[in-house]
Enzyme design. Structure first.
Site, PDB file in Angstrom:
ATOM      1  N   HIS A 159      77.350  14.135  32.731  1.00 41.78           N
ATOM      2  CA  HIS A 159      76.497  15.264  33.135  1.00 41.78           C
ATOM      3  C   HIS A 159      77.269  16.238  34.029  1.00 41.78           C
ATOM      4  O   HIS A 159      76.686  16.908  34.880  1.00 41.78           O
ATOM      5  CB  HIS A 159      75.234  14.784  33.865  1.00 41.78           C
ATOM      6  CG  HIS A 159      74.387  13.859  33.070  1.00 41.78           C
ATOM      7  ND1 HIS A 159      73.355  14.283  32.263  1.00 41.78           N
ATOM      8  CD2 HIS A 159      74.428  12.501  32.935  1.00 41.78           C
ATOM      9  CE1 HIS A 159      72.787  13.244  31.678  1.00 41.78           C
ATOM     10  NE2 HIS A 159      73.429  12.157  32.062  1.00 41.78           N
ATOM     11  N   SER A 203      97.288  37.048  33.851  1.00 40.14           N
ATOM     12  CA  SER A 203      96.445  38.163  34.280  1.00 40.14           C
ATOM     13  C   SER A 203      97.276  39.417  34.467  1.00 40.14           C
ATOM     14  O   SER A 203      98.416  39.361  34.932  1.00 40.14           O
ATOM     15  CB  SER A 203      95.730  37.816  35.589  1.00 40.14           C
ATOM     16  OG  SER A 203      95.017  38.930  36.087  1.00 40.14           O
TER      17      SER A 203
END
Length: 464
Positions: free
Chosen positions: A186, A316
């Site tokens: 989870h 980037s």
């Protein structure tokens, strides 16, 4: 410069240097749609069919030996890639693939006539319909080519690539089979696992997908050839279906046989939808693998940072020093494309109205794209990502030490409720499990050391 070629609709101007004839030229004029060319794998498969048919027709006495030899010689040149520029038609054409079948017929006939000294193109001495297409119909040739192209692509490209990636991941798993880390369910901390165990799941998923793909191949190797126009075999001699399947098997090295029901082979495409479904299974596994490695590599200082992924390029244009998980992203994107292709294939395959499915080009276009993307993706991911993955053992140990789910090891000794109380206290007060357990006086320091041992929590029967 151009020359005049004719078909049943009349004369057509064709480029002088083209081997194709009137029907190909009409398709170029009438279907100027998109840029997606008919895959060369399909066109080469059609050439293989023409070669095999010429041999069978020659043996049966249905084709003059000299014509058969010319067809075979021209077909071999096509198979060798010498005439790839002669197949300009797009996917968006007749749904039976007739125009591409005729493109191949015309190119082989045009080249055969040139080899016979009669000039490029034309219909003598080799006729595209009467000779190259003898005992055939587009309705059985094209689905046969679809199956041949798919089977060849899976055998020659996809399965070796999946094996390469699976082997790379298996080696990574074995190398770190004792490296204990925090498991997560989870997206939350769970009981311990080794990095090797974590990666072993990836290997098993790929192995399952590979088995699923292999399981579809026997049906893919069943060929429609011999069914001719509607599946009855009209204009094909007795035994032609079996003979050409055997010839195609001998030429390709793949176990092709004649389809048991030619009506279904023309009107339905269940073998290819099954293969597409297996490709989807592989895509789903690759998506999970890429996402997990992307999560484990998140950071480097504000994420999980449990693995270091290879830096392929600066990440980037504005943030200096940033490196992104680009291989994971590329693999995820191609998996998305494969899932979309599966949906398109399923819809197209459902459109087999009456005796013929007429969505064949879009089925094979999407199927071959999926195979190519998955093959390239698996190989690229192994070479440029998996081969360079390094786990950060210190980070894994730090997460394990801070984790609260080690408290699960106390369940057999003090019970679930007390163990939960320890975890809750440690979390709310920002202390360790040990500190919380000792404060609650549920166990001693020695008992904690004895019972909370991550290395003993990795297999059935394991407990503190």
């Amino acid at each position: 410069m151009s020359r005049i070629e004719t078909d049943s609709l009349g004369p057509v101007e064709v480029p002088e240097d083209a081997y194709w004839g009137a029907q190909t030229q009409r398709s170029l004029i009438n279907f100027a749609i998109g840029k997606e060319r008919m895959p060369l794998a399909v066109l080469h498969a059609l050439a293989l069919i023409k070669k095999a048919a010429a041999r069978v027709n020659d043996r049966n006495g249905d084709l003059p030996a000299d014509i058969a030899r010319l067809i075979e010689q021209a077909a071999d040149e096509v198979l060798d890639g010498q005439h790839d520029d002669q197949f300009p038609l797009v996917v968006w054409q007749t749904g039976s693939g007739t125009q591409s079948n005729m493109n191949v017929n015309e190119v082989i006939a045009g080249r055969a006539n040139e080899l016979a000294g009669k000039g490029r193109g034309g219909k003598a001495p080799v006729h595209p319909n009467d000779h190259v297409n003898r005992s055939q119909s587009s309705n059985d040739c094209f689905p046969t080519a679809m199956h041949i192209a798919a089977a060849q692509a899976v055998h020659e490209k996809l399965l070796p690539a999946v094996t390469e990636l699976s082997s790379g991941l298996a080696e990574l798993s074995m190398r770190h089979h004792k490296l204990v880390k925090t498991g997560r369910t989870h997206m939350m901390d769970a009981t311990p696992i080794t990095f090797g165990q974590e990666v072993s799941a990836f290997v098993a998923q790929l192995d399952y997908a590979q088995r699923a793909i292999r399981a579809t191949l026997p049906a893919v190797c069943e060929l429609a050839q011999g069914g001719t126009a509607v599946g009855t075999g009209l204009n094909a001699p007795q035994g032609f279906a079996e003979a050409i399947a055997a010839e195609l098997a001998a030429l390709s090295g793949l176990p092709f046989i004649t389809a048991p029901n030619k009506f279904a082979a023309l009107a339905g495409h269940e073998p290819l939808t099954s293969l597409a479904g297996a490709l989807k299974t592989l895509a789903v596994a690759l998506m999970k693998i890429a996402n997990d490695l992307r999560l484990l590599g998140s950071g480097p200082r504000a994420g999980l940072a449990e693995v270091r992924l290879p830096a392929n390029e600066p990440g980037s244009s504005i943030m200096p020093g940033k490196v992104n998980p680009t291989q994971c992203e590329a693999l995820s994107m191609l998996a998305c494309q494969v899932l979309g292709n599966d949906a398109a294939i399923g819809f197209a395959a459902s459109q087999g109205h009456l005796q013929l499915n007429v969505f064949k080009p879009v089925i094979i276009h999407n199927l071959l794209q999926s195979i190519e993307l998955l093959a390239d993706g698996c190989r690229n991911f192994q070479q440029h990502c998996v081969a360079g993955i390094e786990p950060d053992a210190e980070q894994m140990a730090a997460h394990l030490e801070r984790g609260l789910m080690l408290v699960t090891a106390l369940n057999p000794h003090i019970g679930y409720d007390k163990a939960a109380e320890i975890a809750k206290k440690a979390y709310s007060e920002g202390t360790t499990l040990r500190e919380a357990a000792l404060a609650l006086k549920y166990l001693t320091n020695e008992q904690f050391d004895q019972w909370v041992r991550p290395e003993n929590m990795l297999a059935p029967g394991g407990k503190g």
